[in-house]
Enzyme design. Structure first.
Site, PDB file in Angstrom:
ATOM      1  N   HIS A 263       0.810  -1.223   0.000  1.00 21.58           N
ATOM      2  CA  HIS A 263       0.000   0.000   0.000  1.00 21.58           C
ATOM      3  C   HIS A 263       0.840   1.269   0.000  1.00 21.58           C
ATOM      4  O   HIS A 263       0.315   2.358  -0.178  1.00 21.58           O
ATOM      5  CB  HIS A 263      -0.940  -0.005   1.211  1.00 21.58           C
ATOM      6  CG  HIS A 263      -2.047  -0.992   1.072  1.00 21.58           C
ATOM      7  ND1 HIS A 263      -3.306  -0.643   0.652  1.00 21.58           N
ATOM      8  CD2 HIS A 263      -2.092  -2.330   1.248  1.00 21.58           C
ATOM      9  CE1 HIS A 263      -4.084  -1.719   0.600  1.00 21.58           C
ATOM     10  NE2 HIS A 263      -3.348  -2.769   0.956  1.00 21.58           N
TER      11      HIS A 263
ATOM     12  N   ASP B 112       3.557   9.610  -1.074  1.00 22.68           N
ATOM     13  CA  ASP B 112       2.339   8.932  -0.633  1.00 22.68           C
ATOM     14  C   ASP B 112       2.060   7.783  -1.596  1.00 22.68           C
ATOM     15  O   ASP B 112       2.079   7.997  -2.807  1.00 22.68           O
ATOM     16  CB  ASP B 112       1.163   9.932  -0.660  1.00 22.68           C
ATOM     17  CG  ASP B 112       0.111   9.611   0.384  1.00 22.68           C
ATOM     18  OD1 ASP B 112       0.061   8.459   0.846  1.00 22.68           O
ATOM     19  OD2 ASP B 112      -0.674  10.522   0.736  1.00 22.68           O
TER      20      ASP B 112
HETATM   21  C1  GDG Z   1      -1.957   4.218   3.262  1.00 24.67           C
HETATM   22  C2  GDG Z   1      -0.973   4.876   2.304  1.00 24.67           C
HETATM   23  C3  GDG Z   1      -2.680   4.674   0.499  1.00 24.67           C
HETATM   24  C4  GDG Z   1      -8.796  10.366   7.504  1.00 24.67           C
HETATM   25  N1  GDG Z   1      -9.156  11.115   8.553  1.00 24.67           N
HETATM   26  C5  GDG Z   1     -10.324  10.639   8.996  1.00 24.67           C
HETATM   27  C6  GDG Z   1     -10.683   9.574   8.192  1.00 24.67           C
HETATM   28  N2  GDG Z   1      -9.726   9.429   7.272  1.00 24.67           N
HETATM   29  C7  GDG Z   1      -9.718   8.421   6.221  1.00 24.67           C
HETATM   30  C8  GDG Z   1      -9.820   9.036   4.865  1.00 24.67           C
HETATM   31  C9  GDG Z   1      -9.138   7.998   3.985  1.00 24.67           C
HETATM   32  C10 GDG Z   1      -8.111   7.366   4.925  1.00 24.67           C
HETATM   33  O1  GDG Z   1      -8.479   7.738   6.242  1.00 24.67           O
HETATM   34  C11 GDG Z   1      -6.706   7.869   4.666  1.00 24.67           C
HETATM   35  O2  GDG Z   1      -6.211   7.231   3.538  1.00 24.67           O
HETATM   36  P1  GDG Z   1      -4.976   7.747   2.691  1.00 24.67           P
HETATM   37  O3  GDG Z   1      -4.887   6.956   1.461  1.00 24.67           O
HETATM   38  O4  GDG Z   1      -5.119   9.191   2.407  1.00 24.67           O
HETATM   39  O5  GDG Z   1      -3.662   7.599   3.600  1.00 24.67           O
HETATM   40  P2  GDG Z   1      -2.948   6.496   4.604  1.00 24.67           P
HETATM   41  O6  GDG Z   1      -3.694   6.349   5.864  1.00 24.67           O
HETATM   42  O7  GDG Z   1      -1.558   6.997   4.777  1.00 24.67           O
HETATM   43  O8  GDG Z   1      -2.927   5.090   3.852  1.00 24.67           O
HETATM   44  C12 GDG Z   1      -1.745   5.623   1.227  1.00 24.67           C
HETATM   45  C13 GDG Z   1      -3.531   3.886   1.485  1.00 24.67           C
HETATM   46  O9  GDG Z   1      -2.734   3.263   2.473  1.00 24.67           O
HETATM   47  C14 GDG Z   1      -4.349   2.827   0.775  1.00 24.67           C
HETATM   48  O10 GDG Z   1      -3.566   1.925   0.085  1.00 24.67           O
HETATM   49  O11 GDG Z   1      -3.532   5.444  -0.324  1.00 24.67           O
HETATM   50  O12 GDG Z   1      -0.839   6.186   0.306  1.00 24.67           O
HETATM   51  O13 GDG Z   1      -0.094   5.777   2.994  1.00 24.67           O
HETATM   52  O14 GDG Z   1     -10.041   7.030   3.589  1.00 24.67           O
HETATM   53  O15 GDG Z   1     -11.164   9.235   4.568  1.00 24.67           O
HETATM   54  N3  GDG Z   1     -11.839   8.899   8.384  1.00 24.67           N
HETATM   55  C15 GDG Z   1     -12.645   9.293   9.403  1.00 24.67           C
HETATM   56  N4  GDG Z   1     -12.306  10.308  10.233  1.00 24.67           N
HETATM   57  C16 GDG Z   1     -11.176  10.994  10.076  1.00 24.67           C
HETATM   58  O16 GDG Z   1     -10.905  11.899  10.849  1.00 24.67           O
HETATM   59  N5  GDG Z   1     -13.805   8.659   9.583  1.00 24.67           N
END
Ligand code: GDG
Length: 738
Positions: free
Chosen positions: A166, A382
């Protein structure tokens, strides 16, 4: 019925322990949604850590957690506080996470944490092995479990294993720094399919595999022992409908149904027609570029002061890994920056940055997404970034602009966003201005493209595409023409050996009887091989012939005092038990003086390569060269040689990391045919590993047992993994002799 097992560090469950009471609810994250159909298919199982350490659970609770998990088709991996400290917070998050995100200055290499990482991967393997049966499929997720595929495959070769990373896979120049690089790669290569978010990560991985393990890579397939491993990119999507529908529902909320947050957001929106909200959401992680974003916003306010009191940056930073020192430092830095900028720019009615350091419920997330005119997503690195995609999915009114860092995997599929380099403040400031001033029809045009793609390639589609590819690897396994020389086939061959009256064993040398060395002169026969050959050679009614491209002098040197049957120089020279060296073919060598200087220019321009001058051929070896450069050079050399030798009796052979030029009228096939005319056999065994041995296989009668070493396209009937297997067979011949 075969089943699919999903493995990730954490189970998709939220398990809370209050006053000794357990509360277990399924979590609703993106991955859990994507995996839903995979998990629910048949008797699917998800294996991972519950989130509670063994120290937090007494025996009784531990059983309860197990039961609760099992009701949700999950199985738990028991981890101790020490495991979490060293494997998770330690090795995963202080070594792999920073290194794979190019934060070398944060990367720690602690041997004790590596030991813990290995141990915990084994704990995961133990639970998987407890549940798995032949024919099952496993899908392993992410950087915490890079060693797991091999640990499973070694015990259960007949299961199909997929792995998805990921986070980014770094360039070879970064990965090569990692002290345990070979072991980590071998761990990953236990998989049948390896998936990455983008093509760049895929090619970085392949480059490490080629350079560090020196494996054969063709397009996106790696030949590894007797397996072909597929590598591909699968950009992860989101649960599009969930976000889109929530946004639609949100639009119709009555005033009294709105959240407190929404009311505050509305206040800002209504403060003036030019009021704009800029949103960022991320975990509080140094890869996400939070301080840079704040500084770029400051730069923007200074460069374009006309937007003061009109635009506001809303920053949601979700606490993450806050026990790790670098994360503490980041939190401090962010707090200070926000404070400084707010202090510097705020007026009575306006603070430029609204900053939340907490997580929010889903509905508030939708409030933020739907209320913001611009999303400013500026990670330094990222893997994908799902926030960018979620923002786009909630723009049901077809307005809104996404500014996205080109360092996020998502940027590869979101060309219609404004893509920026997060380190270039000038560019970010201009992007903000462009976004604020972007005409509505332009916003709509861009969003349409983006939404269409996100809707089609949703997280469900991502999971099903991965599974489809993973299942397809099962058929590639059977597509190899040669059959595996398994124990059944071996025992039939042994029977035939035993009942035959006159036997021939035709054995190639390099890559068949001995493994490859960087320098061909180092591949001398070891004592074990010599005694094996001696005892084979003493068998009655059995002719052993070593047939090689090696020069006569080398064999004379190695086997001169033996009475083996030897064919050297691809079939130019023959020595038998009964007679001394004689020439099978008369050959010219005057062509060498023209070809050698050409090869020399290739050696000069391709570090790590050299020429081996044999009596009747010239070989250009490139085993130690950079694999990509070598590939270009082999094509070049082939072109040059083809144009030169068109009127000649020369041929160019592509061996194992070697190109050999020799007279066309000799090859192992002709030598084999000559031998077979002069002798007759009712049992023939022939083994070889490279292209030059194919001539030999071609000349054998249908009844022969021809065996290829390694998994390559071949005319041989069977294949084995390695030289060890060949030696085992030969040893078997000595004991089956009667
Ligand atoms: C890793 C990789 C890759 C965030 N704040 C809240 C919340 N979120 C949710 C968002 C989104 C998720 O968390 C964050 O996903 P990301 O992809 O932006 O980032 P990582 O956590 O670093 O994830 C990344 C991912 O894995 C998938 O393969 O894209 O690059 O680093 O869904 O909506 N959800 C809630 N409250 C929050 O305050 N409910």
């Amino acid at each position: 019925m075969s089943k699919t097992i999903i493995v990730s560090n954490r189970l998709p469950l939220q398990i809370k322990l209050e006053n000794n009471q357990l509360e277990v609810v399924p979590s609703v994250g993106g991955l859990a949604t994507g995996m839903k159909s995979v998990h629910e298919d048949g008797n699917g199982l998800w294996i991972g850590w519950s989130g509670l350490t063994e120290e937090e659970l007494d025996n009784d609770l531990s059983v309860k957690v197990k039961e609760a998990a099992s009701k949700q088709n999950c199985a738990t991996v028991p981890l101790t506080e020490d495991d979490i400290e060293n494997y998770y917070l330690g090795f995963s998050n202080k070594t792999l996470w920073p290194l794979f995100h190019y934060f070398m200055e944060y990367t720690e290499f602690e041997n004790s944490q590596w030991e813990s990482y290995k141990l915990v991967n084994q704990k995961f393997a133990d639970v998987v092995l407890e549940h798995i049966e032949d024919g099952d499929t496993v899908w392993v997720h992410d950087y915490q479990l890079l060693l797991l595929p091999k640990l499973i495959k070694d015990q259960k070769p007949d299961v199909t294993i997929g792995f998805f990373l990921h986070i980014p896979y770094p360039s070879y120049e970064i990965f090569r720094i990692f002290p345990w690089r070979e072991e980590l790669l071998h761990g990953m290569l236990g998989s049948d399919l390896l998936g990455f978010h983008t093509y760049d990560y895929e090619r970085h991985f392949l480059s490490s595999v080629k350079r560090i393990l020196r494996l054969e890579v063709k397009f996106n397939e790696i030949t590894y022992h007797d397996r072909v491993i597929k590598v591909d990119s699968f950009p992860m999507g989101i649960d599009y409908n969930k976000f889109h529908d929530a946004a639609l529902k949100h639009k119709n909320l009555k005033a009294n149904e709105k959240s407190e947050l929404q009311r505050r957001l509305d206040d800002h929106i209504q403060s003036g027609s030019e009021a704009k909200l800029i949103l960022s959401i991320d975990r509080m992680d140094y890869t996400k570029g939070i301080p840079n974003r704040i500084r770029a916003f400051e730069y923007f306010l200074n460069k374009y002061p006309q937007f003061k009191e009109k635009v506001r940056l809303i920053m949601l930073a979700v606490p993450s890994r806050s026990d790790v020192p670098q994360y503490k430092k980041l939190k401090r830095e962010t707090d200070e920056l926000v404070g400084r900028i707010n202090g510097q720019f705020a007026t009575v009615s306006w603070t430029p940055i609204w900053y939340f350091y907490r997580s929010m419920p889903f509905d508030n997330l939708i409030d933020l997404y739907t209320s913001s005119d611009i999303a400013l997503i500026t990670p330094i690195r990222d893997g994908m970034n799902l926030v960018a995609k979620e923002y786009v999915a909630t723009r049901t009114d077809m307005n809104g602009v996404l500014i996205l860092s080109e360092m996020a995997g998502a940027s590869k599929e979101m060309n219609e966003a404004i893509l920026i380099n997060p380190n270039n403040f000038e560019e970010v400031a201009n992007a903000l201005k462009n976004a604020i001033e972007m005409p509505e029809d332009e916003q709509e045009k861009r969003l349409k493209f983006l939404q269409k793609r996100l809707k089609r390639y949703s997280v469900e589609k991502w999971a099903s595409e991965f599974m489809k590819s993973l299942n397809a690897t099962k058929s590639t396994k059977t597509a190899i023409i040669a059959k595996k020389l398994d124990s059944d086939r071996t025992s039939k061959m042994m029977d035939s050996f035993q009942s035959s009256k006159k036997r021939l064993l035709l054995l190639d040398y390099d890559g068949t009887l001995v493994g490859f060395q960087n320098n061909p002169q180092d591949a001398k026969p070891d004592n074990q091989l010599i005694s094996l050959l001696d005892s084979l050679n003493q068998q009655k009614n059995t002719d052993v012939v070593i047939i090689s491209g090696r020069g006569k002098e080398t064999f004379e040197n190695w086997f001169g005092n033996k009475d083996y049957n030897l064919i050297t120089d691809h079939g130019v020279w023959l020595k038998t038990k009964a007679s001394d060296w004689k020439m099978l073919e008369r050959l010219k060598t005057d062509w060498m003086k023209n070809i050698k200087p050409i090869l020399e220019t290739f050696v000069d321009r391709t570090p790590g390569t050299f020429i081996e001058q044999k009596k009747y051929s010239l070989a250009w070896h490139y085993r130690q060269a950079d694999p990509e450069l070598a590939k270009i050079r082999t094509i070049e050399l082939n072109t040059v040689l083809t144009s030169l030798i068109s009127n000649n009796d020369l041929s160019v052979l592509q061996g194992n990391k070697v190109i050999e030029i020799k007279s066309s009228n000799v090859n192992k096939g002709r030598a084999t045919a000559t031998w077979l005319v002069e002798n007759s056999y009712d049992f023939i065994f022939a083994a070889g590993d490279d292209w030059t041995d194919e001539y030999m296989f071609e000349e054998l009668p249908e009844s022969a047992f021809s065996v290829k070493v390694g998994l390559k396209k071949t005319k041989a009937k069977y294949y084995v993994k390695n030289t060890e297997n060949i030696r085992d067979i030969l040893l078997n011949f000595t004991s089956h002799h009667k």
